[in-house]
Design a protein around this motif. Structure first.
Motif, PDB file in Angstrom:
ATOM      1  N   ALA A 258      24.331  39.931 -19.608  1.00  0.00           N
ATOM      2  CA  ALA A 258      24.048  38.698 -20.356  1.00  0.00           C
ATOM      3  C   ALA A 258      22.976  38.928 -21.414  1.00  0.00           C
ATOM      4  N   LEU A 259      21.953  39.698 -21.054  1.00  0.00           N
ATOM      5  CA  LEU A 259      20.897  40.005 -22.019  1.00  0.00           C
ATOM      6  C   LEU A 259      21.405  40.962 -23.094  1.00  0.00           C
ATOM      7  N   GLU A 260      22.164  41.969 -22.691  1.00  0.00           N
ATOM      8  CA  GLU A 260      22.701  42.929 -23.652  1.00  0.00           C
ATOM      9  C   GLU A 260      23.595  42.245 -24.684  1.00  0.00           C
ATOM     10  N   GLU A 261      24.422  41.317 -24.236  1.00  0.00           N
ATOM     11  CA  GLU A 261      25.321  40.632 -25.167  1.00  0.00           C
ATOM     12  C   GLU A 261      24.539  39.866 -26.229  1.00  0.00           C
ATOM     13  N   GLN A 262      23.473  39.204 -25.809  1.00  0.00           N
ATOM     14  CA  GLN A 262      22.656  38.466 -26.773  1.00  0.00           C
ATOM     15  C   GLN A 262      21.978  39.424 -27.751  1.00  0.00           C
ATOM     16  N   LEU A 263      21.348  40.469 -27.231  1.00  0.00           N
ATOM     17  CA  LEU A 263      20.627  41.403 -28.090  1.00  0.00           C
ATOM     18  C   LEU A 263      21.569  42.096 -29.067  1.00  0.00           C
ATOM     19  N   ASP A 264      22.736  42.503 -28.601  1.00  0.00           N
ATOM     20  CA  ASP A 264      23.680  43.188 -29.479  1.00  0.00           C
ATOM     21  C   ASP A 264      24.201  42.270 -30.572  1.00  0.00           C
ATOM     22  N   ALA A 265      24.499  41.025 -30.229  1.00  0.00           N
ATOM     23  CA  ALA A 265      25.011  40.081 -31.234  1.00  0.00           C
ATOM     24  C   ALA A 265      23.964  39.814 -32.304  1.00  0.00           C
ATOM     25  N   ILE A 266      22.714  39.651 -31.902  1.00  0.00           N
ATOM     26  CA  ILE A 266      21.637  39.396 -32.859  1.00  0.00           C
ATOM     27  C   ILE A 266      21.395  40.621 -33.725  1.00  0.00           C
ATOM     28  N   ALA A 267      21.363  41.809 -33.110  1.00  0.00           N
ATOM     29  CA  ALA A 267      21.151  43.040 -33.870  1.00  0.00           C
ATOM     30  C   ALA A 267      22.267  43.278 -34.870  1.00  0.00           C
ATOM     31  N   ALA A 268      23.499  42.902 -34.522  1.00  0.00           N
ATOM     32  CA  ALA A 268      24.623  43.080 -35.439  1.00  0.00           C
ATOM     33  C   ALA A 268      24.459  42.256 -36.704  1.00  0.00           C
ATOM     34  N   ARG A 269      23.657  41.200 -36.639  1.00  0.00           N
ATOM     35  CA  ARG A 269      23.369  40.403 -37.832  1.00  0.00           C
ATOM     36  C   ARG A 269      22.128  40.913 -38.562  1.00  0.00           C
ATOM     37  N   GLY A 270      21.586  42.050 -38.136  1.00  0.00           N
ATOM     38  CA  GLY A 270      20.428  42.636 -38.797  1.00  0.00           C
ATOM     39  C   GLY A 270      19.119  42.013 -38.387  1.00  0.00           C
ATOM     40  N   HIS A 271      19.106  41.297 -37.265  1.00  0.00           N
ATOM     41  CA  HIS A 271      17.920  40.563 -36.839  1.00  0.00           C
ATOM     42  C   HIS A 271      17.363  41.114 -35.533  1.00  0.00           C
ATOM     43  N   GLN A 272      16.067  40.882 -35.325  1.00  0.00           N
ATOM     44  CA  GLN A 272      15.457  41.150 -34.029  1.00  0.00           C
ATOM     45  C   GLN A 272      15.412  39.858 -33.216  1.00  0.00           C
TER      46      GLN A 272
END
Length: 463
Positions: free
Chosen positions: A90-104
Motif C-alpha cells: 500500500a505504501l509502495e503504490e502511493q510512493l511509486d505513483a507520486i514519484a512517477a509524476r516527478g514529485h516527492q
C-alpha cells in the motif's frame, strides 16, 4: 560518479571568460590572475514550483497549481499484518505513483482517523486491546480510540517504526515523514477527551509519547521527520514540526497557539536545522486569498505573518488544486506558495587558473524564509560546444547551510583531467536524487539556458 584520473604531467591552461566573447586573462602568477574579478549573474523571478516547498495537494494528478510534493495518510493496518509481519504494498503504490509524476511524498500513518474505519491492526484487537467508540468530528462510531499505553500496542509501534526506518530512511521518493500514529488523525491529541474537567484523558501518557519520539529519532537519520507539537521532550531531537491549523492558531496569544508552544519549548530557532511545515487551516483555504479577505469566524487569518514567524517551508492546501483558485485569488495564492521555504539566487561568480585545473567561486544568497531541507549533491559541469556535458564535478557545498539573509561564498577546485581542448560553458545544479524529479531551480536569468535543470555560470576555454 567515477572521474578519469588526473594527468599530473598534462600542461593544461584554463582561460575563463564570463562574457559573450572570449578575452584573455592576465598572465598566470600576476595578482589579477590569482584574484580575478567577480562577474555578476543576472537575477530573475523565482520558479513557480521548486522541490520540497510550496503548497501541496492530497495525492493525485493535478495540473491546476504548481507543486513538487503530494500528501497522503495510511492506516497502520494497511501495512502491519502481524506482530512482526509487514506488507508494504500500500505504501509502495502511493510512493511509486507520486514519484512517477516527478514529485516527492509527505505522509503520516494513523491508528484513529475520525470518519474512517479504524487503523488498528487486527492482531492487536484480537489480543484484547481496549478501544473507545466516539461520535466526535462526525465519526459516528466508525473509528475507535485505542488505549495508547497498552503494552502490546506500544511494542507493536516500536517494531513498526524501526521497520519503517530500515526500509525508507533516505528513500528519494520520500520528502518528509510525520510521526503520526497517536491521537485523532495522528495529530497527537484526543480533544475533547483530553482530561479537561468532566472528561477522560484518552491520549498517550508522557512516557508513551517520549517512547514514540525516541523510536522515530533512532529509526531515521536521513529522511526529515516532523511532530505536531513543539515541546521540551522533542526540543533536542532531530525532527521539525507541522502546524496543522496554519494561519488560524499560529501566532502567539492565548498560550496554546503554535508559536506560543514554540516559545515555551525554546524551539523558535529550530527551523534553521529542522523543517517546519503544516496545513493551511481548511476553513481558510478558500477565502484567505480573496480580495478583500472574507474568512468568517475567529482565528489569526494572517498568512504572511504566520509564514514570517514559523519559517514554514510547505503547506497542505488542497483547495489550490481542487476546486482551485481563479483570477486575483490565484495570483495571491501563488505568491503565498512562493513565499514559503527557500529561494536561492546566485549573485556572482569568479574563476582563477590553477595547475591542471580551475578555481571556482560562487556567491549565493537565500532570499526565502528557511534553508533547503537536504544536502543534495551540488554539482558543476563543463558543457561542450555540442551542448553535451563533458565532465561533472560534485562539490562539498552544503545547501542546508544557506541561511536566509546570510550571503555565502562557495569555493571549489575543479581538476581538468579528461577534458579536451576547446570552449566549454560551466553550469551548476543541486541534483534531485529522485529520478525524473523536479529540478531545483535558481532565481536567475541563466537558469535552464544552456542545459535544462542547470544554472549557467559562464564560458571557459581549455587550451
Amino acid at each position: 560518479m567515477v572521474h578519469p584520473p588526473i594527468n599530473r604531467f598534462a600542461r593544461i591552461a584554463l582561460v575563463t571568460v564570463l562574457a559573450a566573447t572570449a578575452a584573455a586573462l592576465p598572465a598566470p602568477g600576476s595578482a589579477a590572475a590569482t584574484r580575478p574579478d567577480w562577474r555578476p549573474l543576472a537575477a530573475a523571478e523565482a520558479p513557480d514550483a521548486n522541490p520540497l516547498q510550496g503548497f501541496i495537494p492530497y495525492a493525485g494528478d493535478y495540473s491546476t497549481f504548481p507543486h513538487s510534493m503530494e500528501w497522503f495518510y495510511l492506516p497502520l493496518n494497511a501495512v502491519m499484518t502481524g506482530p512482526r509481519r509487514f506488507d508494504w504494498r500500500a505504501l509502495e503504490e502511493q510512493l511509486d505513483a507520486i514519484a512517477a509524476r516527478g514529485h516527492q511524498a509527505a505522509f503520516r500513518f494513523y491508528l484513529d482517523y475520525p470518519g474512517k474505519p479504524s487503523g488498528v491492526p487486527k492482531f492487536l484487537l484480537d489480543q484484547g486491546l481496549l478501544t473507545r467508540p466516539y461520535d466526535d468530528f462526525g465519526n459516528n462510531g466508525q473509528s475507535v480510540s485505542p488505549d495508547y499505553d497498552d503494552p502490546d500496542l506500544a511494542a507493536a509501534l516500536d517494531r513498526f517504526i524501526a521497520a519503517l526506518g530500515r526500509r525508507y530512511d533516505g528513500d528519494p521518493r520520500v520528502g518528509f515523514v510525520q510521526l503520526g500514529l497517536l491521537g485523532f488523525w495522528g495529530e497527537w491529541h484526543t480533544w475533547p477527551h483530553n482530561g479537561d474537567p468532566g472528561t477522560e484523558n484518552w491520549f498517550a501518557s508522557q512516557a508513551g509519547q517520549v517512547r514514540v519520539l525516541n523510536a522515530f529519532d533512532a529509526a531515521f537519520d536521513e529522511t526529515r521527520l516532523m511532530v505536531r507539537y513543539p515541546g521540551a521532550d522533542n526540543r533536542a531531537l532531530d525532527m521539525g514540526y507541522h502546524d496543522d491549523s496554519f494561519a488560524y492558531s499560529t501566532l502567539p496569544g492565548p498560550g496554546w497557539h503554535f508559536m506560543d508552544l514554540m516559545a515555551q519549548a525554546g524551539t523558535t530557532d529550530k527551523w534553521k536545522t529542522s523543517t517546519v511545515a503544516g496545513e493551511l487551516r481548511p476553513e481558510l483555504q478558500g477565502c484567505i486569498f480573496n480580495t478583500p479577505m472574507d474568512c468568517a469566524g475567529d482565528g489569526d487569518k494572517d498568512f504572511a505573518g504566520s509564514v514570517a514567524q514559523t519559517h514554514a517551508t510547505w503547506l497542505l492546501n488542497h483547495h489550490a488544486f481542487s476546486p482551485g483558485y481563479t483570477g486575483a485569488a490565484y495570483d495571491k495564492a501563488l505568491a503565498g506558495a512562493k513565499s514559503l521555504g527557500y529561494r536561492l539566487r546566485a549573485t556572482a561568480v569568479r574563476t582563477g587558473q590553477r595547475r591542471h585545473g580551475l578555481d571556482l567561486s560562487v556567491r549565493i544568497q537565500n532570499d526565502g524564509v528557511a534553508p533547503f531541507a537536504y544536502d543534495w549533491p551540488v554539482q558543476v559541469a563543463a558543457v561542450g560546444r555540442d551542448g553535451r556535458i563533458a565532465r561533472t564535478w560534485t562539490t562539498s557545498w552544503k545547501l542546508t547551510a544557506l541561511m536566509p539573509g546570510v550571503p555565502a561564498e562557495l569555493d571549489a577546485a575543479l581538476p581538468a583531467g579528461g577534458l579536451r581542448k576547446g570552449d566549454y560553458t560551466l553550469v551548476l545544479r543541486a541534483a534531485n536524487p529522485l529520478r525524473g524529479g523536479l529540478p531545483l531551480r535558481f532565481a536567475n536569468a541563466g537558469q535552464d539556458t544552456t542545459v535544462p535543470g542547470w544554472l549557467t555560470l559562464g564560458r571557459t576555454r581549455i587550451s
